[in-house]
Enzyme design. Structure first.
Site, short mmCIF file in Angstrom:
data_model
loop_
_atom_site.label_atom_id
_atom_site.label_comp_id
_atom_site.label_asym_id
_atom_site.label_seq_id
_atom_site.Cartn_x
_atom_site.Cartn_y
_atom_site.Cartn_z
N CYS A 1 0.67 -1.31 0.04
CA CYS A 1 0.17 -0.04 0.16
C CYS A 1 0.64 1.46 -0.10
CB CYS A 1 -1.06 -0.01 1.19
SG CYS A 1 -1.98 -1.33 1.39
N ARG B 1 3.44 -0.17 -5.28
CA ARG B 1 3.31 -0.79 -3.93
C ARG B 1 2.01 -1.69 -3.77
NH1 ARG B 1 6.82 1.88 -0.60
NH2 ARG B 1 5.66 1.14 1.24
N TRP C 1 -3.06 -2.56 -1.55
CA TRP C 1 -2.68 -3.86 -1.93
C TRP C 1 -3.57 -4.67 -0.84
CZ3 TRP C 1 -0.32 -8.33 0.49
CH2 TRP C 1 -0.13 -9.30 -0.36
N ASN D 1 -0.69 2.11 5.76
CA ASN D 1 0.06 1.15 5.16
C ASN D 1 0.64 0.18 6.37
OD1 ASN D 1 1.97 -0.44 3.61
ND2 ASN D 1 3.29 1.41 3.78
N GLY D 2 0.38 -1.17 5.99
CA GLY D 2 0.86 -1.88 7.09
C GLY D 2 -0.05 -2.94 7.51
N GLU E 1 14.58 -18.55 -11.42
CA GLU E 1 14.19 -17.19 -11.75
C GLU E 1 13.36 -17.39 -13.19
OE1 GLU E 1 13.79 -14.68 -10.13
OE2 GLU E 1 14.06 -13.12 -11.65
N LYS F 1 9.73 -15.56 -13.21
CA LYS F 1 9.18 -14.64 -14.38
C LYS F 1 7.99 -14.87 -14.99
CE LYS F 1 10.86 -11.84 -12.87
NZ LYS F 1 11.94 -11.54 -11.81
N GLU G 1 4.62 -15.27 -12.98
CA GLU G 1 4.22 -13.92 -12.27
C GLU G 1 3.67 -12.94 -13.24
OE1 GLU G 1 7.02 -11.23 -9.97
OE2 GLU G 1 8.53 -12.16 -11.29
N HIS H 1 13.39 -37.93 -9.80
CA HIS H 1 12.79 -38.29 -8.57
C HIS H 1 11.51 -37.90 -8.33
CE1 HIS H 1 16.69 -39.72 -7.57
NE2 HIS H 1 17.13 -38.56 -8.07
N LYS I 1 5.07 -4.47 -5.88
CA LYS I 1 6.48 -4.40 -5.94
C LYS I 1 7.36 -4.28 -4.68
CE LYS I 1 10.28 -3.23 -8.83
NZ LYS I 1 10.59 -4.52 -9.23
C1 F6R Z 1 9.77 -10.93 -8.67
C2 F6R Z 1 9.89 -10.12 -7.67
C3 F6R Z 1 9.86 -10.59 -6.20
C4 F6R Z 1 10.75 -9.91 -5.21
C5 F6R Z 1 10.63 -10.09 -3.88
C6 F6R Z 1 11.65 -9.66 -2.96
O1 F6R Z 1 10.09 -10.60 -9.92
O2 F6R Z 1 10.24 -8.72 -7.94
O3 F6R Z 1 10.04 -11.79 -5.95
O4 F6R Z 1 12.17 -10.13 -5.70
O5 F6R Z 1 9.34 -9.69 -3.32
O6 F6R Z 1 11.56 -8.18 -2.94
P1 F6R Z 1 13.14 -7.55 -2.46
O7 F6R Z 1 14.08 -7.69 -3.73
O8 F6R Z 1 12.46 -5.68 -2.85
O9 F6R Z 1 13.19 -7.60 -1.22
#
Ligand code: F6R
Length: 614
Positions: free
Chosen positions: A2, A27, A77, A103-104, A487, A491, A494, A510, A609
Site C-alpha cells: 500500500c 506498492r 494491496w 500502510n501496514g 528465476e 518470471k 508471475e 525423483h 513491488k
Molecule cells: C519477482 C519479484 C519479487 C521480489 C521479492 C523481494 O519479480 O520482484 O519476487 O524479488 O518480493 O523483493 P525485494 O527484492 O524488494 O526484497
C-alpha cells in the site's frame, strides 16, 4: 504494501495526491481512494481496480474537489478484506469526523475491533485500518486534540503501520505517524507532502524529513512538529535529497519490463566502471567495511532474501563458495525469522532486497544484527529502512525499477555478488589469480554479449509464440544455473500466470518426470561447463517421455538441433559468469509470452513491488 500520500498547503490537493499515488502504484494497485477537506466536512472518493478509475471519478467531480487544499490518499494491496470500494481507504469513524489512510498491518485489530464494537462503533469494512479510524475518533472525543488522539491510539495499536490522519474540524492540520513502515515528510514552501516513498513528492520538493518509528508529526501549512510516544518534542533535521524527479517514461517500449530488460547492459557498465578499474587491480569495494583480518577470519556467510533476490543470493552462494572457501547458507527471510539461527561474530550476514523494504528480510536482518553479526545490505534503495541497518551498504544502482517483475535489479544484484566474491577471494588469496583475472576480463565483456541477445530477440519471440498456449512449463538446470531455472520460472509465472516450475535437472527423475508428456514444455539451460553433459542426459530422459524440448545454450553443437524442438543460442561465456547471460533470454521469453497472452505485464494480478507485510 500500500502507498499513502497526504497534502497540506495552498495548492489543489487532489492533483498532488493523484500524482503522488501514481508514483506509488508499485506498492499495490487493487483499489484506491482520497479524502479531501471541504468547507465543513471531509469528502471521500474511492474506486476499485487501477488508480485511473479513481482519477476518472475525480475528474467527473472536478468542480467539487478542485478547491480542497488538504487531503490524504491511498493505493491498496489488499491484506484484510477483498479489494472492494468498501474496503478501500480512506476509512472513517461513524460520524465521518476522522479519515485515515494506512500502510501496514494492525496485528491486534480483532481485539481492538471487538472492544470498539462493544462501545458502539459500527464497522463497515473488513479491514484492520477501520479500527484505527474508530480508535482515534474515540480518543479525540475525549481529548479534543488530534495529535494526542493519535498518540493515545498508537499506544494501543500493535503491528506495523504508517498512518496519515485528518479531522473535519481541523482544516489546517494533518497528523502522521509510523512504526516499521516507511513515511517521509516532503517539506515545501508553505506546504508539506507526506508519502510512503520519495518519488511521490520529489517533483515538488527535494527537502524531506525521514520520520523515525513511533514519532508523531503534526503538520500545518506553516509548521511541522514532531513528538515521541511519551509526548517529548523531537528535534529533527531536514535533508536535501540527492534525487532528481525520475522520468517514468517507457522510452518508446511497450512496457517498463521490456525497457528495464534492455537497460541491463548499461546497468552492468555503470556498476563495473567504479569497481573494476583494471583487470590487474583488486576490486574496488570500499563500501565493504571489513578489514583484511575480519575478512580472513570469516567462518560463515548467511544470505537472506525473498523472491528474485533469493535467486540472486543462491548464485551468490555458488560463486562465493567456489572462490572464497567460506561456507554460505542461503535462506528465504520468512523461514530465517522463525527458527533458531546459529551465528557468531565471525558470521557475515547479507540481506538482499531490491526495495530495501521487504518486511521478512528487514525482520531477519534486525534479528541477525541483534547477535552482533556484521550486516551487509545489497539493495537498490540506499535510502531504505534496510539500508539503515547496514554495517556495509552495497547499493546496486540499477535505477528505479517500475515493472513489478524484477529484471535489471536482479542483474545488478548478481553483479554485486560477483564483485563481493572477487574482493573476498583477492583479500584471502583463496582462488587462483589467473582465474580471478579471467573473471574480471570476461565480466567487462558481458554488456556487449547481452546487447547481442537483445538485438537477436526474434528467436525468443518466435519461441514465445510457439509455447504461449501451455498451462505448465518446466525449467531445468544444474550447478550455478539452477537458480537461473528458478528465476526463469518465477518470471514466467508471475506475469503470464502459467504454472512454471524450476528444477535442478538431477531431481527430475525423483518425481517431477511423472508430469512429462507431449503437452509439457521443458526448457533446459545448457551452458558449457561442469554439468553440461549431465543436463544433456537429463534432457534425453525428458525427450524420451515426449516432452516438448527447448534448449537455452551457448554451445554450437548441431546435435542439439536434433534433440531439441527449439534451440535458443546465446553468446559464449565462461561457466561462472553464465547466469548473467542465461537469465536475459528467460526474462524476454516470459515477457513475450505474457504480452502474447495480453496480460498486464507491468502490474500482474495480486502482486506488489514492495512487500511490506510478513
Ligand atoms: C519477482 C519479484 C519479487 C521480489 C521479492 C523481494 O519479480 O520482484 O519476487 O524479488 O518480493 O523483493 P525485494 O527484492 O524488494 O526484497
Amino acid at each position: 504494501m500500500c502507498g499513502i500520500v497526504g497534502y497540506i498547503g495552498n495548492k489543489s490537493a487532489v492533483d498532488i495526491l493523484i500524482d503522488g499515488l501514481k508514483q506509488l502504484e508499485y506498492r499495490g494497485y487493487d483499489s484506491s481512494g482520497v479524502a479531501l477537506m471541504n468547507t465543513d466536512n471531509i469528502d471521500i472518493y474511492k474506486a476499485e481496480g487501477k488508480l485511473q478509475n479513481l482519477a476518472d471519478k475525480l475528474f467527473m467531480n472536478r468542480d467539487k474537489v478542485v478547491n480542497s487544499t488538504l487531503g490524504i490518499g491511498h493505493i491498496r494491496w489488499a491484506t484484510h478484506g477483498a479489494p472492494t470500494v468498501i474496503n478501500a481507504h480512506p476509512h472513517t469513524c461513524n460520524c465521518g469526523g476522522v479519515a485515515v489512510v494506512h500502510n501496514g498491518i494492525i496485528e491486534n485489530y480483532k481485539e481492538l475491533r471487538a472492544k470498539l464494537e462493544a462501545e458502539g462503533c459500527v464497522f463497515r469494512s473488513q479491514t484492520d485500518t477501520e479500527t484505527v479510524a474508530h480508535l482515534i475518533a474515540k480518543k479525540y472525543s475525549q481529548c479534543k486534540n488530534l495529535t494526542e488522539a493519535v498518540r493515545l491510539a498508537s499506544l494501543e495499536i500493535e503491528g506495523a503501520y504508517a498512518i496519515c490522519v485528518m479531522h473535519k474540524d481541523l482544516p489546517n492540520e494533518l497528523v502522521v505517524t509510523k512504526r516499521n513502515a516507511p513515511l517521509i515528510v516532503g517539506v515545501g514552501e508553505d506546504e508539506f507532502i507526506v508519502a510512503s516513498d520519495v518519488p511521490a513528492f520529489i517533483k515538488y520538493t527535494k527537502k524531506a524529513v525521514y520520520l523515525k518509528d513511533n514519532q508523531i508529526a503534526t503538520i500545518t501549512r506553516e509548521n511541522l512538529n514532531i513528538i515521541d510516544l511519551n509526548n517529548n518534542s523531537i528535534f529533527f533535521t531536514t535533508e536535501v535529497l540527492p534525487w532528481e524527479p525520475a522520468s517514468l517514461s517507457k522510452m518508446g517500449y511497450k512496457h517498463f519490463m521490456l525497457k528495464e530488460i534492455h537497460e541491463q547492459p548499461a546497468v552492468i557498465r555503470n556498476i563495473l566502471s567504479g569497481k573494476l578499474r583494471s583487470v590487474d587491480e583488486d576490486i574496488y569495494l570500499d563500501e565493504l567495511k571489513l578489514d583484511k583480518d575480519s575478512i580472513k577470519n570469516l567462518s560463515r556467510i548467511q544470505i537472506i532474501a525473498c523472491g528474485t533476490s533469493l535467486h540472486a543470493a543462491m548464485i551468490g552462494k555458488y560463486i562465493i563458495e567456489s572462490l572464497c572457501e567460506i561456507p554460505v547458507d542461503v535462506e528465504a527471510s520468512s523461514e530465517y525469522i522463525y527458527r533458531k539461527n546459529v551465528t557468531d561474530k565471525n558470521t557475515l550476514v547479507i540481506g538482499v532486497s531490491q526495495s530495501g523494504e521487504t518486511a521478512d528480510t528487514l525482520t531477519a536482518i534486525k534479528q541477525a544484527k541483534s547477535k552482533s553479526c556484521h550486516i551487509v545490505i545489497i539493495t537498490n534503495r540506499p535510502d531504505s529502512a534496510m539500508a539503515r541497518e547496514a554495517d556495509s551498504l552495497l547499493a546496486i544502482n540499477a535505477g528505479i525499477e517500475v515493472s513489478v517483475a524484477a529484471t535489471k535489479s536482479y542483474m545488478a544484484q548478481l553483479l554485486s555478488f560477483y564483485l563481493l566474491a572477487l574482493k573476498i577471494a583477492e583479500t584471502k588469496g583463496s582462488a587462483d589469480k589467473s582465474l580471478l583475472k579471467s573473471l574480471k576480463e570476461d565480466l567487462i565483456l558481458i554488456p556487449q554479449k547481452l546487447e547481442q541477445i537483445l538485438s537477436n530477440k526474434d528467436q525468443i519471440q518466435q519461441c514465445a509464440r510457439e509455447y504461449a498456449n501451455t498451462k505448465d512449463f518446466i525449467f531445468i538446470a544444474r550447478g550455478v544455473n539452477y537458480p537461473t531455472a528458478l528465476e526463469g520460472a518465477l518470471k514466467l509465472k508471475e506475469i503470464s500466470y502459467i504454472n512454471a516450475t524450476g528444477y535442478c535437472a538431477g531431481e527430475l527423475k525423483h518425481g517431477p518426470i511423472a508430469m512429462l508428456d507431449e503437452s509439457m514444455p521443458v526448457l533446459a539451460i545448457l551452458m558449457k561447463g561442469l554439468v553440461y553433459d549431465k543436463i544433456l542426459s537429463n534432457s534425453e530422459e525428458s525427450k524420451a517421455r515426449n516432452a516438448r524440448m527447448i534448449a537455452l545454450t551457448n554451445s554450437n553443437d548441431v546435435k542439439l538441433d536434433l534433440l531439441f524442438d527449439f534451440v535458443i543460442r546465446v553468446p559464449d561465456v565462461q561457466e561462472y559468469l553464465s547466469p548473467l547471460i542465461a537469465i536475459v533470454p528467460l526474462q524476454l521469453l516470459a515477457y513475450y509470452i505474457a504480452e502474447f497472452l495480453g496480460k498486464d505485464v507491468d502490474q500482474p494480478r495480486n502482486l506488489a513491488k514492495s512487500v511490506t507485510v510478513e
